[in-house]
Write a protein that holds these residues in place. Sequence first.
Motif, PDB file in Angstrom:
ATOM      1  N   ALA A  88       0.835  -1.208   0.000  1.00  0.00           N
ATOM      2  CA  ALA A  88       0.000   0.000   0.000  1.00  0.00           C
ATOM      3  C   ALA A  88       0.871   1.259   0.000  1.00  0.00           C
ATOM      4  CB  ALA A  88      -0.939  -0.012   1.198  1.00  0.00           C
ATOM      5  N   PHE A  89       1.936   1.249   0.790  1.00  0.00           N
ATOM      6  CA  PHE A  89       2.833   2.402   0.861  1.00  0.00           C
ATOM      7  C   PHE A  89       3.518   2.619  -0.482  1.00  0.00           C
ATOM      8  CE2 PHE A  89       6.997   4.326   1.931  1.00  0.00           C
ATOM      9  CZ  PHE A  89       6.544   5.498   2.494  1.00  0.00           C
ATOM     10  N   THR A  90       4.010   1.550  -1.074  1.00  0.00           N
ATOM     11  CA  THR A  90       4.669   1.642  -2.373  1.00  0.00           C
ATOM     12  C   THR A  90       3.705   2.171  -3.434  1.00  0.00           C
ATOM     13  OG1 THR A  90       6.137  -0.182  -1.784  1.00  0.00           O
ATOM     14  CG2 THR A  90       5.968   0.348  -4.111  1.00  0.00           C
ATOM     15  N   GLN A  91       2.485   1.672  -3.419  1.00  0.00           N
ATOM     16  CA  GLN A  91       1.478   2.155  -4.373  1.00  0.00           C
ATOM     17  C   GLN A  91       1.220   3.648  -4.175  1.00  0.00           C
ATOM     18  OE1 GLN A  91      -0.226   0.429  -6.917  1.00  0.00           O
ATOM     19  NE2 GLN A  91       1.449  -0.990  -6.514  1.00  0.00           N
ATOM     20  N   ALA A  92       1.117   4.071  -2.914  1.00  0.00           N
ATOM     21  CA  ALA A  92       0.850   5.481  -2.617  1.00  0.00           C
ATOM     22  C   ALA A  92       1.997   6.379  -3.082  1.00  0.00           C
ATOM     23  CB  ALA A  92       0.601   5.666  -1.121  1.00  0.00           C
ATOM     24  N   THR A  93       3.228   5.958  -2.815  1.00  0.00           N
ATOM     25  CA  THR A  93       4.372   6.793  -3.216  1.00  0.00           C
ATOM     26  C   THR A  93       4.526   6.821  -4.735  1.00  0.00           C
ATOM     27  OG1 THR A  93       5.939   4.965  -2.897  1.00  0.00           O
ATOM     28  CG2 THR A  93       5.605   6.491  -1.048  1.00  0.00           C
ATOM     29  N   GLU A  94       4.272   5.682  -5.374  1.00  0.00           N
ATOM     30  CA  GLU A  94       4.361   5.649  -6.836  1.00  0.00           C
ATOM     31  C   GLU A  94       3.283   6.515  -7.473  1.00  0.00           C
ATOM     32  OE1 GLU A  94       4.304   1.529  -7.968  1.00  0.00           O
ATOM     33  OE2 GLU A  94       6.393   1.230  -7.378  1.00  0.00           O
ATOM     34  N   SER A  95       2.091   6.545  -6.876  1.00  0.00           N
ATOM     35  CA  SER A  95       1.009   7.364  -7.445  1.00  0.00           C
ATOM     36  C   SER A  95       1.329   8.851  -7.349  1.00  0.00           C
ATOM     37  CB  SER A  95      -0.319   7.062  -6.749  1.00  0.00           C
ATOM     38  OG  SER A  95      -0.341   7.602  -5.448  1.00  0.00           O
ATOM     39  N   GLU A  96       2.191   9.211  -6.414  1.00  0.00           N
ATOM     40  CA  GLU A  96       2.619  10.612  -6.276  1.00  0.00           C
ATOM     41  C   GLU A  96       3.974  10.847  -6.933  1.00  0.00           C
ATOM     42  OE1 GLU A  96       2.505  11.695  -2.158  1.00  0.00           O
ATOM     43  OE2 GLU A  96       0.332  11.532  -2.050  1.00  0.00           O
ATOM     44  N   ASP A  97       4.489   9.812  -7.596  1.00  0.00           N
ATOM     45  CA  ASP A  97       5.781   9.889  -8.279  1.00  0.00           C
ATOM     46  C   ASP A  97       6.901  10.330  -7.327  1.00  0.00           C
ATOM     47  OD1 ASP A  97       7.333   9.456 -10.551  1.00  0.00           O
ATOM     48  OD2 ASP A  97       7.228  11.572 -11.153  1.00  0.00           O
ATOM     49  N   LYS A  98       6.872   9.732  -6.129  1.00  0.00           N
ATOM     50  CA  LYS A  98       7.896  10.013  -5.122  1.00  0.00           C
ATOM     51  C   LYS A  98       8.582   8.704  -4.746  1.00  0.00           C
ATOM     52  CE  LYS A  98       5.591  13.920  -2.943  1.00  0.00           C
ATOM     53  NZ  LYS A  98       5.052  14.452  -1.696  1.00  0.00           N
ATOM     54  N   PRO A  99       9.892   8.732  -4.581  1.00  0.00           N
ATOM     55  CA  PRO A  99      10.581   7.521  -4.129  1.00  0.00           C
ATOM     56  C   PRO A  99      10.172   7.192  -2.687  1.00  0.00           C
ATOM     57  CG  PRO A  99      12.138   9.127  -5.019  1.00  0.00           C
ATOM     58  CD  PRO A  99      10.816   9.803  -4.905  1.00  0.00           C
ATOM     59  N   ALA A 100       9.874   5.924  -2.445  1.00  0.00           N
ATOM     60  CA  ALA A 100       9.460   5.499  -1.103  1.00  0.00           C
ATOM     61  C   ALA A 100      10.518   5.853  -0.063  1.00  0.00           C
ATOM     62  CB  ALA A 100       9.163   4.002  -1.094  1.00  0.00           C
ATOM     63  N   ALA A 101      11.787   5.690  -0.418  1.00  0.00           N
ATOM     64  CA  ALA A 101      12.870   5.990   0.531  1.00  0.00           C
ATOM     65  C   ALA A 101      12.857   7.468   0.922  1.00  0.00           C
ATOM     66  CB  ALA A 101      14.219   5.602  -0.059  1.00  0.00           C
ATOM     67  N   GLN A 102      12.592   8.344  -0.041  1.00  0.00           N
ATOM     68  CA  GLN A 102      12.553   9.779   0.266  1.00  0.00           C
ATOM     69  C   GLN A 102      11.394  10.101   1.201  1.00  0.00           C
ATOM     70  OE1 GLN A 102      14.820  12.206  -0.503  1.00  0.00           O
ATOM     71  NE2 GLN A 102      13.592  13.358   0.965  1.00  0.00           N
ATOM     72  N   VAL A 103      10.249   9.478   0.972  1.00  0.00           N
ATOM     73  CA  VAL A 103       9.087   9.705   1.836  1.00  0.00           C
ATOM     74  C   VAL A 103       9.398   9.223   3.255  1.00  0.00           C
ATOM     75  CG1 VAL A 103       6.665   9.121   2.230  1.00  0.00           C
ATOM     76  CG2 VAL A 103       7.464   9.630  -0.085  1.00  0.00           C
ATOM     77  N   LEU A 104      10.047   8.076   3.373  1.00  0.00           N
ATOM     78  CA  LEU A 104      10.427   7.568   4.701  1.00  0.00           C
ATOM     79  C   LEU A 104      11.412   8.507   5.389  1.00  0.00           C
ATOM     80  CD1 LEU A 104      10.719   3.756   3.975  1.00  0.00           C
ATOM     81  CD2 LEU A 104       9.016   4.897   5.406  1.00  0.00           C
ATOM     82  N   ARG A 105      12.386   9.031   4.637  1.00  0.00           N
ATOM     83  CA  ARG A 105      13.328   9.992   5.234  1.00  0.00           C
ATOM     84  C   ARG A 105      12.582  11.242   5.698  1.00  0.00           C
ATOM     85  NH1 ARG A 105      16.700   7.858   1.145  1.00  0.00           N
ATOM     86  NH2 ARG A 105      16.029   9.439  -0.355  1.00  0.00           N
ATOM     87  N   ASP A 106      11.616  11.701   4.907  1.00  0.00           N
ATOM     88  CA  ASP A 106      10.816  12.867   5.304  1.00  0.00           C
ATOM     89  C   ASP A 106      10.028  12.588   6.583  1.00  0.00           C
ATOM     90  OD1 ASP A 106      11.784  14.221   3.100  1.00  0.00           O
ATOM     91  OD2 ASP A 106       9.947  13.953   1.907  1.00  0.00           O
ATOM     92  N   PHE A 107       9.433  11.385   6.675  1.00  0.00           N
ATOM     93  CA  PHE A 107       8.722  10.992   7.896  1.00  0.00           C
ATOM     94  C   PHE A 107       9.660  10.999   9.099  1.00  0.00           C
ATOM     95  CE2 PHE A 107       5.396   8.368   5.429  1.00  0.00           C
ATOM     96  CZ  PHE A 107       4.450   9.382   5.526  1.00  0.00           C
ATOM     97  N   MET A 108      10.860  10.465   8.902  1.00  0.00           N
ATOM     98  CA  MET A 108      11.824  10.405  10.006  1.00  0.00           C
ATOM     99  C   MET A 108      12.229  11.806  10.458  1.00  0.00           C
ATOM    100  SD  MET A 108      14.104   7.197   8.650  1.00  0.00           S
ATOM    101  CE  MET A 108      15.142   6.980  10.096  1.00  0.00           C
ATOM    102  N   ARG A 109      12.500  12.687   9.500  1.00  0.00           N
ATOM    103  CA  ARG A 109      12.856  14.072   9.856  1.00  0.00           C
ATOM    104  C   ARG A 109      11.716  14.748  10.614  1.00  0.00           C
ATOM    105  NH1 ARG A 109      14.487  14.167   4.468  1.00  0.00           N
ATOM    106  NH2 ARG A 109      16.709  13.803   4.289  1.00  0.00           N
ATOM    107  N   SER A 110      10.510  14.543  10.123  1.00  0.00           N
ATOM    108  CA  SER A 110       9.344  15.147  10.770  1.00  0.00           C
ATOM    109  C   SER A 110       9.175  14.634  12.194  1.00  0.00           C
ATOM    110  CB  SER A 110       8.093  14.840   9.944  1.00  0.00           C
ATOM    111  OG  SER A 110       6.947  15.334  10.569  1.00  0.00           O
ATOM    112  N   TYR A 111       9.379  13.341  12.387  1.00  0.00           N
ATOM    113  CA  TYR A 111       9.255  12.744  13.712  1.00  0.00           C
ATOM    114  C   TYR A 111      10.289  13.341  14.665  1.00  0.00           C
ATOM    115  CZ  TYR A 111       9.152   9.285  17.427  1.00  0.00           C
ATOM    116  OH  TYR A 111       9.059   8.668  18.650  1.00  0.00           O
ATOM    117  N   VAL A 112      11.536  13.448  14.209  1.00  0.00           N
ATOM    118  CA  VAL A 112      12.604  14.004  15.048  1.00  0.00           C
ATOM    119  C   VAL A 112      12.305  15.470  15.377  1.00  0.00           C
ATOM    120  CG1 VAL A 112      15.060  14.624  15.085  1.00  0.00           C
ATOM    121  CG2 VAL A 112      14.348  12.365  14.268  1.00  0.00           C
ATOM    122  N   GLU A 113      11.876  16.243  14.382  1.00  0.00           N
ATOM    123  CA  GLU A 113      11.545  17.656  14.626  1.00  0.00           C
ATOM    124  C   GLU A 113      10.400  17.790  15.622  1.00  0.00           C
ATOM    125  OE1 GLU A 113      10.767  19.385  10.806  1.00  0.00           O
ATOM    126  OE2 GLU A 113      12.838  19.105  10.143  1.00  0.00           O
TER     127      GLU A 113
END
Length: 100
Positions: free
Chosen positions: A24-49
């Motif tokens: 589901a995550f891969t499908q969601a990131t692909e539908s937005e044309d975003k690399p899954a790894a980049q989205v995960l890094r963004d989530f991690m940064r947001s969590y730390v902030e």
Amino acid sequence: MSRASQHPKAETFNFRIDPALKFAFTQATESEDKPAAQVLRDFMRSYVERRNRKAFEAEARRQSQAAAARAHDPRSDEAQSLKELGTVFDEDHFGDEWKA
């Protein structure tokens, strides 16, 4: 000649995930044309902030409560400062704007 990079060498972070969630995550990131790894890094940064902000707010709250507690002692610097502020507000025309 060595290659200079403005980004430090990356590390790998491995974890287990439910296959349905991964799909589901891969499908969601692909539908937005975003690399899954980049989205995960963004989530991690947001969590730390968010965690850092909560820690900052907790420390600010602790310091404010400590200052408020000290202000109850009429001999304290905090009480004196509040008294001086009250005098300034009473003397100025804008003082009524700040009173609750």
